[in-house]
Structures are given as C-alpha cells and as structure tokens.
Design an enzyme around this catalytic site. Structure first.
Site, PDB file in Angstrom:
ATOM      1  N   GLU A 109      55.535  85.215  71.597  1.00 41.89           N
ATOM      2  CA  GLU A 109      54.979  86.138  72.765  1.00 41.89           C
ATOM      3  C   GLU A 109      56.055  86.217  73.866  1.00 41.89           C
ATOM      4  O   GLU A 109      55.795  86.657  75.003  1.00 41.89           O
ATOM      5  CB  GLU A 109      53.751  85.430  73.434  1.00 41.89           C
ATOM      6  CG  GLU A 109      52.386  85.443  72.249  1.00 41.89           C
ATOM      7  CD  GLU A 109      51.170  85.198  72.839  1.00 41.89           C
ATOM      8  OE1 GLU A 109      50.335  85.968  73.570  1.00 41.89           O
ATOM      9  OE2 GLU A 109      50.800  83.987  72.946  1.00 41.89           O
ATOM     10  N   ASP A 145      56.936  72.686  79.300  1.00 41.94           N
ATOM     11  CA  ASP A 145      55.416  73.102  80.153  1.00 41.94           C
ATOM     12  C   ASP A 145      56.023  74.525  80.690  1.00 41.94           C
ATOM     13  O   ASP A 145      56.985  75.062  80.726  1.00 41.94           O
ATOM     14  CB  ASP A 145      55.333  72.315  81.282  1.00 41.94           C
ATOM     15  CG  ASP A 145      54.216  71.285  80.797  1.00 41.94           C
ATOM     16  OD1 ASP A 145      53.826  71.040  79.846  1.00 41.94           O
ATOM     17  OD2 ASP A 145      53.783  70.378  81.823  1.00 41.94           O
ATOM     18  N   ALA A 146      54.757  75.438  80.932  1.00 39.25           N
ATOM     19  CA  ALA A 146      54.967  76.697  81.616  1.00 39.25           C
ATOM     20  C   ALA A 146      55.673  76.652  82.913  1.00 39.25           C
ATOM     21  O   ALA A 146      55.459  75.816  83.427  1.00 39.25           O
ATOM     22  CB  ALA A 146      53.474  77.278  81.915  1.00 39.25           C
ATOM     23  N   LYS A 176      71.161  64.525  81.546  1.00 40.27           N
ATOM     24  CA  LYS A 176      71.071  66.007  81.373  1.00 40.27           C
ATOM     25  C   LYS A 176      70.681  66.846  80.081  1.00 40.27           C
ATOM     26  O   LYS A 176      70.471  65.963  79.249  1.00 40.27           O
ATOM     27  CB  LYS A 176      72.500  66.365  81.346  1.00 40.27           C
ATOM     28  CG  LYS A 176      73.622  66.078  82.829  1.00 40.27           C
ATOM     29  CD  LYS A 176      74.906  66.614  82.498  1.00 40.27           C
ATOM     30  CE  LYS A 176      75.728  66.376  83.815  1.00 40.27           C
ATOM     31  NZ  LYS A 176      77.119  67.160  83.809  1.00 40.27           N
TER      32      LYS A 176
END
Length: 396
Positions: A265, A323-324, A359
C-alpha cells in the site's frame, strides 16, 4: 531437413563446436512497433516468450539460421538484433522438424517451436518487417530498445534476479512516448497532427507519457497476484505470487518488487526488494538508490511491517516494525536502552551492544527491531519487537 532427434542433437553439437561460437545469455523474438513520424525508429518490443540462460539448443538453431541467411552474428558483441523473414523461419522449423508433431499436438510443449510455427502462418499471410530476434551474449549496458525490453521481461517474469541485470543507460535508449492502451505514439506525431486530429475528433486518449510501459501491458501475473490499479506497477518490476498491490499511494518501480506474498500500500522504489510476509503500509516509502541511501539498495525482510507514511532508507531484517509517520534513514540517531540492546543481540549476534546511540546505518539488516518516536523526549528509539506480523492468508 533434420529427420530424427538424434540428428538434431548432432546438429546442435556441430554448431556449438564451431570455432568462436558462444552460447547466448538470452534470446527472444519480438514484434516491434515503429514510429508514426520516424518510421524506422523502434518504439517498443513485445516478446511473447523469452529465454534467459536456458534452451541453448534453440539458441543455436536460431543463430545457425541467421548465418545461413547472410546475417552476421558477432559472438564478441554484447547483443545482436536481426529482422526475421519467411526464409529464416522456415529454415529454423526445418531444423526443429523432429519435434514438430509433438509441438502441434500439445500447445503447452516446445514453446520456442510454437512461436516459430505461429510466425510461419503470419509470413504466409503477409511479408512483415516488424518481427525481430534479439540475442544477448553478455550482460552489458543495453544498446537497443529491443534489448532493454528483453531485460525488463526477464525481470518481470522472474527469470532474472532483481538488481541482477545491467540496465545502465536504459533511459537514454528508450524514447519518451505517449501511450494509449498498449499503443505507443511519438510525441512528434501528436504535435504535427494536433489540429487535424482534434478537429476530426480523432485525438487519442492518452493514458500516460513515459519511457516505460506498465507491467500489465506486457505481463500476465500469477493467479493469486492482484494489481488493483494498472498505473501502480511499472514494467520491469517483479511481483512474486501472492503479492497484492492496492490502489492509492502504492507504487512499484522497475527493477524493484517482492520475493513472496506481500501487501503493498506504499512505494517500493527502484532497486528496493521486499521479502515474503511483509506489509508496506499505506503511503509508506522505501527509498531507492537515488533517493537518500547513498547508492545502497534497500531490502525489507520477511514479516516486517512498515507503518503508514513511514520512510525507510536502510535495509531491515526479518520481523521488524517501523511505526507510522517516522523516517529511519542512514543518518538517523536512534537511542537503544541497555536492556533492549541485550534483547536485540540475542537475535543478532553480530550486533555491537556497547553504546546507547546509533546511526541508522549501524542497525542496517538487523532483525526483530521496532523503531518508534518517543513523544515525551523527542528521540527516535528502538527496542526488541515483540509483535508478530502476519498477513491475511485469504487476501494472498
């Protein structure tokens, strides 16, 4: 005319034993579309069948027929493209004679012979000049439209590995075209004929303008693969069986794709690879080699979840979660507590757990990590993922 299969084997041996002979890396026969203004300019090449590092006997037969019909075959060249005619096709079928009855009885057998039998019928109807055979002897940068398309087919059909083909210079070889369905149109033709086409109400419906066609214009996907919007997958992408590409913000570029059932998506940029069981959430973006990864291609591991509108610019191992709405890039500073570092090292023995701030590039390829933004202190943090990502089997 070759009469027996034993004679055919002897023929192939004699061809391949010829001094200087080189087995082709790939070959195929294409129908080419020529320009409407520049009538000798090839716009696209449509291959019903390609051979990639396989069927060397068929390749030898084709090469023999070309040479016998006066077409030079340079084995030291990276590629050759030759126009076919009825004589060449008939000579090829004469050499394939021991297998013709089998091919005619079963259309799922001897695909190369099926192709030339079909060409023989076409040449009996008309003296076509838009059927060409392309032979690649090495994987150099493509020099012709025909060789670019042959390589794109190899990728989209899964005959070659993603990131495994030399496509350097392909954009310079392919012309920029207007596309209406499967028909390419020169932009010069539209400009020169715009007045009359529009006044006659014959101006074509232009679906898009690009150097590359779309995946579904050339490729038949697996039965359990779904592409809900044709514009979302570019030709040269590779979709493993079970992949679902939803409409909206999804997109898969050429030389990118999936290696198993994946929910897409979001955006899979050029050279990005997503492994089975992963979920690329709505609007999520996997960066390509030209968009922030310093030329390092990104691979997303199995059963990994990229949250909606997230950005990933480093390779991720299996079972990760981003995460979004967050960006995990090579230079992103990520804090990991001592307790979570110990858990991460359990599944990634090579992980250096001696510091607190990393990093993103230092975490590249590690498995089982959950990336999250801590809203209380404004820091990007990571910890051992405890959530198992599973796709809905009914949808894949």
């Amino acid at each position: 005319m070759i009469k027996t299969k034993e004679e055919f084997k002897e023929l192939i041996t004699s061809i391949e034993d010829f001094e200087g002979y080189k087995k082709p890396l790939a070959f195929g026969v294409a129908r080419v579309d020529y320009g409407q203004v520049h009538t000798d300019k090839v716009l696209q090449a449509v291959y019903p069948l390609i051979n990639w590092n396989e069927n060397f006997g068929s390749g030898a037969v084709i090469i023999r027929a070309l040479i016998e019909n006066g077409i030079a075959v340079g084995f030291n060249e990276s590629e050759i493209v030759a126009t076919l005619n009825a004589n060449i096709v008939n000579d090829i079928l004469d050499m394939f004679n021991p297998f013709l009855l089998e091919a005619k009885a079963d259309k799922n057998s001897h695909k190369n012979i099926q192709l030339f039998l079909t060409l023989q019928k076409l040449f009996e109807e008309y003296d076509y000049n838009n059927y060409k055979v392309t032979i690649l002897f090495s994987d150099d940068a493509p020099k012709s439209v025909e060789s670019v398309y042959l390589k794109l087919y190899a990728l989209s059909l899964g005959k070659a590995k993603l990131r495994g083909i030399n496509l350097n210079g392909a954009f310079g070889v392919l012309p920029n075209l207007a596309w209406t369905g499967n028909i390419p149109i020169e932009l010069d033709y539209l400009r020169e004929n715009e007045i009359e086409l529009k006044l006659r109400n014959e101006y074509p419906r232009i679906d898009f303008v690009d150097k590359f066609p779309r995946f579904l214009q050339h490729i038949i996907p697996a039965d359990n693969t779904r592409i809900l919007d044709t514009s979302k997958v570019r030709f040269g992408a590779q979709l493993a069986a079970g992949t679902t590409v939803m409409p909206g913000a999804s997109y898969i570029n050429f030389n990118a794709g999936t290696e198993g059932a994946v929910m897409v998506e979001g955006r899979i940029s050029s050279s990005a690879v997503v492994k089975k069981g992963a979920d690329v959430g709505g609007g999520a973006s996997i960066l390509g080699v030209l968009s922030g990864t310093n030329g390092n291609p990104v691979t997303i591991g199995e059963n990994t979840l990229l949250g909606a509108n997230s950005v990933t610019g480093i390779p991720l191992g299996d079972g990760c979660i981003v995460d979004a709405g967050i960006a995990v890039l090579e230079g992103t500073k990520i804090t990991i507590s001592q307790k979570e570092r110990a858990k991460i090292k359990e599944v990634n023995p090579e992980f250096d757990d001696s510091k607190e701030i990393y990093k993103g590039l230092e975490l590249a390829g590690l498995s089982g990590i959950h990336y999250r933004f801590n809203t209380t202190n404004g820091k990007m943090v990571a910890f051992r993922s405890v959530r198992e990502v599973k796709l809905n089997e009914e949808l894949h």
